[in-house]
Design a protein around this motif. Sequence first.
Motif, PDB file in Angstrom:
ATOM      1  N   THR A  28      41.687  41.299  36.784  1.00 14.90           N
ATOM      2  CA  THR A  28      41.059  40.543  37.869  1.00 14.90           C
ATOM      3  C   THR A  28      40.499  39.217  37.369  1.00 14.90           C
ATOM      4  OG1 THR A  28      39.053  41.882  37.516  1.00 14.90           O
ATOM      5  CG2 THR A  28      40.520  42.544  39.293  1.00 14.90           C
ATOM      6  N   ILE A  29      39.893  39.233  36.193  1.00 11.42           N
ATOM      7  CA  ILE A  29      39.369  37.983  35.631  1.00 11.42           C
ATOM      8  C   ILE A  29      40.505  37.017  35.320  1.00 11.42           C
ATOM      9  CG2 ILE A  29      38.165  36.980  33.646  1.00 11.42           C
ATOM     10  CD1 ILE A  29      36.449  39.515  33.553  1.00 11.42           C
ATOM     11  N   TRP A  30      41.598  37.539  34.786  1.00 10.13           N
ATOM     12  CA  TRP A  30      42.737  36.686  34.416  1.00 10.13           C
ATOM     13  C   TRP A  30      43.324  35.992  35.635  1.00 10.13           C
ATOM     14  CZ3 TRP A  30      48.046  36.803  35.511  1.00 10.13           C
ATOM     15  CH2 TRP A  30      48.835  35.969  34.712  1.00 10.13           C
ATOM     16  N   TYR A  31      43.476  36.720  36.740  1.00 11.09           N
ATOM     17  CA  TYR A  31      44.049  36.120  37.944  1.00 11.09           C
ATOM     18  C   TYR A  31      43.153  35.008  38.496  1.00 11.09           C
ATOM     19  CZ  TYR A  31      48.272  38.787  38.860  1.00 11.09           C
ATOM     20  OH  TYR A  31      49.549  39.285  38.807  1.00 11.09           O
ATOM     21  N   SER A  32      41.850  35.191  38.414  1.00 16.26           N
ATOM     22  CA  SER A  32      40.944  34.140  38.876  1.00 16.26           C
ATOM     23  C   SER A  32      41.016  32.914  37.980  1.00 16.26           C
ATOM     24  CB  SER A  32      39.500  34.681  38.912  1.00 16.26           C
ATOM     25  OG  SER A  32      39.363  35.705  39.869  1.00 16.26           O
ATOM     26  N   SER A  65      46.562  26.752  47.301  1.00 13.52           N
ATOM     27  CA  SER A  65      45.567  25.781  46.853  1.00 13.52           C
ATOM     28  C   SER A  65      44.146  26.233  47.188  1.00 13.52           C
ATOM     29  CB  SER A  65      45.821  24.412  47.495  1.00 13.52           C
ATOM     30  OG  SER A  65      45.681  24.484  48.912  1.00 13.52           O
ATOM     31  N   THR A  66      44.006  27.324  47.957  1.00  9.44           N
ATOM     32  CA  THR A  66      42.691  27.869  48.297  1.00  9.44           C
ATOM     33  C   THR A  66      42.464  29.164  47.519  1.00  9.44           C
ATOM     34  OG1 THR A  66      43.503  29.208  50.155  1.00  9.44           O
ATOM     35  CG2 THR A  66      42.913  26.906  50.618  1.00  9.44           C
ATOM     36  N   PRO A  67      41.201  29.446  47.173  1.00 13.57           N
ATOM     37  CA  PRO A  67      40.915  30.687  46.428  1.00 13.57           C
ATOM     38  C   PRO A  67      41.374  31.944  47.160  1.00 13.57           C
ATOM     39  CG  PRO A  67      39.045  29.208  46.328  1.00 13.57           C
ATOM     40  CD  PRO A  67      40.010  28.598  47.306  1.00 13.57           C
ATOM     41  N   ALA A  68      41.094  32.008  48.474  1.00  7.78           N
ATOM     42  CA  ALA A  68      41.498  33.189  49.238  1.00  7.78           C
ATOM     43  C   ALA A  68      43.012  33.300  49.321  1.00  7.78           C
ATOM     44  CB  ALA A  68      40.898  33.128  50.649  1.00  7.78           C
ATOM     45  N   GLY A  69      43.681  32.160  49.486  1.00  7.71           N
ATOM     46  CA  GLY A  69      45.134  32.164  49.534  1.00  7.71           C
ATOM     47  C   GLY A  69      45.747  32.564  48.209  1.00  7.71           C
ATOM     48  N   TRP A  70      45.136  32.115  47.112  1.00  6.89           N
ATOM     49  CA  TRP A  70      45.635  32.456  45.775  1.00  6.89           C
ATOM     50  C   TRP A  70      45.578  33.958  45.520  1.00  6.89           C
ATOM     51  CZ3 TRP A  70      48.311  30.788  41.719  1.00  6.89           C
ATOM     52  CH2 TRP A  70      48.162  31.452  40.500  1.00  6.89           C
ATOM     53  N   LEU A  71      44.401  34.545  45.730  1.00  9.27           N
ATOM     54  CA  LEU A  71      44.273  35.987  45.515  1.00  9.27           C
ATOM     55  C   LEU A  71      45.078  36.769  46.549  1.00  9.27           C
ATOM     56  CD1 LEU A  71      40.492  36.451  44.618  1.00  9.27           C
ATOM     57  CD2 LEU A  71      42.458  36.357  43.083  1.00  9.27           C
ATOM     58  N   LEU A  75      47.333  38.695  43.914  1.00  6.12           N
ATOM     59  CA  LEU A  75      46.720  39.951  43.489  1.00  6.12           C
ATOM     60  C   LEU A  75      46.730  41.028  44.565  1.00  6.12           C
ATOM     61  CD1 LEU A  75      45.119  41.505  41.311  1.00  6.12           C
ATOM     62  CD2 LEU A  75      43.026  40.456  42.226  1.00  6.12           C
ATOM     63  N   LEU A  76      46.537  40.641  45.806  1.00  2.76           N
ATOM     64  CA  LEU A  76      46.262  41.619  46.859  1.00  2.76           C
ATOM     65  C   LEU A  76      47.475  42.220  47.566  1.00  2.76           C
ATOM     66  CD1 LEU A  76      43.139  39.895  48.448  1.00  2.76           C
ATOM     67  CD2 LEU A  76      43.211  41.722  46.736  1.00  2.76           C
ATOM     68  N   PRO A  77      48.602  41.510  47.707  1.00  2.00           N
ATOM     69  CA  PRO A  77      49.706  42.112  48.477  1.00  2.00           C
ATOM     70  C   PRO A  77      50.332  43.332  47.824  1.00  2.00           C
ATOM     71  CG  PRO A  77      49.973  39.734  48.285  1.00  2.00           C
ATOM     72  CD  PRO A  77      48.909  40.130  47.315  1.00  2.00           C
ATOM     73  N   LEU A  78      50.536  43.286  46.506  1.00  2.00           N
ATOM     74  CA  LEU A  78      51.284  44.359  45.847  1.00  2.00           C
ATOM     75  C   LEU A  78      50.562  44.942  44.641  1.00  2.00           C
ATOM     76  CD1 LEU A  78      53.807  46.068  45.647  1.00  2.00           C
ATOM     77  CD2 LEU A  78      54.909  44.243  44.341  1.00  2.00           C
ATOM     78  N   LEU A  79      50.071  44.065  43.752  1.00  2.00           N
ATOM     79  CA  LEU A  79      49.485  44.563  42.511  1.00  2.00           C
ATOM     80  C   LEU A  79      48.208  45.358  42.758  1.00  2.00           C
ATOM     81  CD1 LEU A  79      49.741  44.704  39.478  1.00  2.00           C
ATOM     82  CD2 LEU A  79      48.507  42.534  39.299  1.00  2.00           C
ATOM     83  N   GLY A  80      47.318  44.833  43.612  1.00  2.00           N
ATOM     84  CA  GLY A  80      46.087  45.553  43.928  1.00  2.00           C
ATOM     85  C   GLY A  80      46.359  46.931  44.517  1.00  2.00           C
ATOM     86  N   LEU A 133      36.513  53.066  40.568  1.00  2.00           N
ATOM     87  CA  LEU A 133      37.480  52.032  40.209  1.00  2.00           C
ATOM     88  C   LEU A 133      37.333  50.832  41.143  1.00  2.00           C
ATOM     89  CD1 LEU A 133      39.853  51.479  38.236  1.00  2.00           C
ATOM     90  CD2 LEU A 133      41.387  52.158  40.090  1.00  2.00           C
ATOM     91  N   GLY A 134      37.024  51.097  42.410  1.00  2.00           N
ATOM     92  CA  GLY A 134      36.766  50.016  43.349  1.00  2.00           C
ATOM     93  C   GLY A 134      35.582  49.169  42.912  1.00  2.00           C
ATOM     94  N   LEU A 135      34.541  49.823  42.413  1.00  2.00           N
ATOM     95  CA  LEU A 135      33.378  49.090  41.918  1.00  2.00           C
ATOM     96  C   LEU A 135      33.761  48.202  40.733  1.00  2.00           C
ATOM     97  CD1 LEU A 135      30.313  48.631  42.042  1.00  2.00           C
ATOM     98  CD2 LEU A 135      30.032  50.604  40.517  1.00  2.00           C
ATOM     99  N   VAL A 136      34.584  48.738  39.845  1.00  2.00           N
ATOM    100  CA  VAL A 136      35.057  47.955  38.705  1.00  2.00           C
ATOM    101  C   VAL A 136      35.879  46.755  39.179  1.00  2.00           C
ATOM    102  CG1 VAL A 136      36.570  47.997  36.672  1.00  2.00           C
ATOM    103  CG2 VAL A 136      35.023  49.915  37.121  1.00  2.00           C
ATOM    104  N   PHE A 137      36.757  46.983  40.150  1.00  2.00           N
ATOM    105  CA  PHE A 137      37.599  45.917  40.702  1.00  2.00           C
ATOM    106  C   PHE A 137      36.730  44.826  41.333  1.00  2.00           C
ATOM    107  CE2 PHE A 137      40.223  43.997  44.029  1.00  2.00           C
ATOM    108  CZ  PHE A 137      41.442  43.795  43.377  1.00  2.00           C
ATOM    109  N   TRP A 138      35.719  45.234  42.069  1.00  2.00           N
ATOM    110  CA  TRP A 138      34.816  44.296  42.732  1.00  2.00           C
ATOM    111  C   TRP A 138      34.048  43.456  41.711  1.00  2.00           C
ATOM    112  CZ3 TRP A 138      29.228  45.077  44.221  1.00  2.00           C
ATOM    113  CH2 TRP A 138      28.792  44.072  45.097  1.00  2.00           C
ATOM    114  N   ILE A 139      33.480  44.113  40.712  1.00  2.00           N
ATOM    115  CA  ILE A 139      32.707  43.408  39.680  1.00  2.00           C
ATOM    116  C   ILE A 139      33.606  42.460  38.889  1.00  2.00           C
ATOM    117  CG2 ILE A 139      31.419  43.711  37.531  1.00  2.00           C
ATOM    118  CD1 ILE A 139      30.309  46.310  38.704  1.00  2.00           C
ATOM    119  N   GLY A 140      34.830  42.928  38.552  1.00  2.00           N
ATOM    120  CA  GLY A 140      35.766  42.070  37.831  1.00  2.00           C
ATOM    121  C   GLY A 140      36.106  40.816  38.616  1.00  2.00           C
TER     122      GLY A 140
END
Length: 254
Positions: A28-32, A65-71, A75-80, A133-140
């Motif tokens: 999660t940190i890497w994708y950001s 070009s937007t943070p929400a669009g990037w994630l 990250l969110l469509p398939l990998l998450g 794991l959700g908590l870890v994902f959120w914090i990351g």
Amino acid sequence: MLKNVLVKTLRDKRKTFLWWSIGVTLLTIWYSMMFTALEGDMSGINQMMESELIKGLLGGAYDLSTPAGWLGAELLPLLGPLIFIVFAVSFATSSLTGEEEKGTLNLLLTNPISRTSVYLQKFIAMFLGTLALGLVFWIGNIIGTTSANMGLSLVSLGEVTFSLVLLGLLFGSLAMAIGGFTGKSGAGTGVASAVGIVSYLLNSMSEIVQSLKPFQPASVFHYYDGGEVLQNGIDFGDVGILLAGTVVLFAIGM
């Protein structure tokens, strides 16, 4: 006895969960941070995002070009979803049918404890593990997006994480129910995997194939839609459907 079985199941998974937590946090940190590295003129990439193929793969077009669009695109469509589905399904099958195949479940059931109680405790363990794991994902994601100055709110990140947890629990419940019927971990994993693949393809391809549009509500991913949740907030109707599906599958398994 209730406490013992639940705690033992969680204790047996502690090392596995530790490695999952490390991997999810780093990912999660890497994708950001990648958003910062690629920040700039992304008109060419955004134009590519408009292609029918990309829409089909991601379930829609996103502004990278937007943070929400990037994630939402990366990250969110398939990998998450893949992370949470694999975690919940593997947790469910290994803790129930995996023990039956190893013969340890028979030893457990020689104690004065009912099968219903064992199933309930194993399910609670899967629920707590997925929630953790959700908590870890959120914090990351909080660490990553804050470090990258992406400006995403804690609430938005929490909402999309909650959707991922619900998705994982639904598939974990399916795998556990199938495993409870068959006694085979491979059956639970296989059915959950098949449903996941078909659901993902149905939801994503419905964006570009109009003849599939009427069938889109049959896809579990239609009610998850992480990118949409991140940008516009959670839909409580979708949450209700995911929760209802989990409850029904839990009841079937019991």
